[in-house]
Design a protein around this motif. Structure first.
Motif: not given
Length: 107
Positions: A96-105, A79-82, A90-94, A29-36
């Motif tokens: 990333l988590v926001g993007d993943l929350r958006r995917a879950r929602e 990518h999480p390694s970035s 801290d800001a970049d982690y937040e 139903d949904l895929v999470v894609l990195g930049a490449t």
């Protein structure tokens, strides 16, 4: 120095049939894609920095006919390694988590 290099355009093009086959087999139903991967699907002008966290429909040519039954949606993020290499982890982690929350929602 980065150990892993971004794949060349020819490598991305060579691997695209695997992505298409996986979409057909899994029918997500949904895929999470990195930049490449996002650039492989949406074109080389796609910028994760500008479009991250948006819910997008994959283009018709990226989704095989066998996977029909409604659009396959995608969320692009870094990518999480970035985050580990970031100056502002801290800001970049937040973000990333926001993007993943958006995917879950979205599901």
């Amino acid at each position: 120095r980065r150990i892993h290099q971004k794949p060349s355009r020819s490598e991305v093009v060579a691997c695209r049939p695997w992505l298409t086959a996986e979409l057909a087999a899994v029918r997500p139903d949904l895929v999470v894609l990195g930049a490449t991967a996002a650039q492989a699907v949406f074109g080389t002008s796609f910028r994760v920095t500008q479009r991250r966290g948006e819910v997008l429909d994959l283009p018709d040519e990226a989704v095989p006919d066998e996977a029909a039954g409604g659009p396959v949606r995608a969320v692009a993020t870094v990518h999480p390694s970035s985050v580990l290499r970031s100056r502002d982890r801290d800001a970049d982690y937040e973000a990333l988590v926001g993007d993943l929350r958006r995917a879950r929602e979205t599901l």
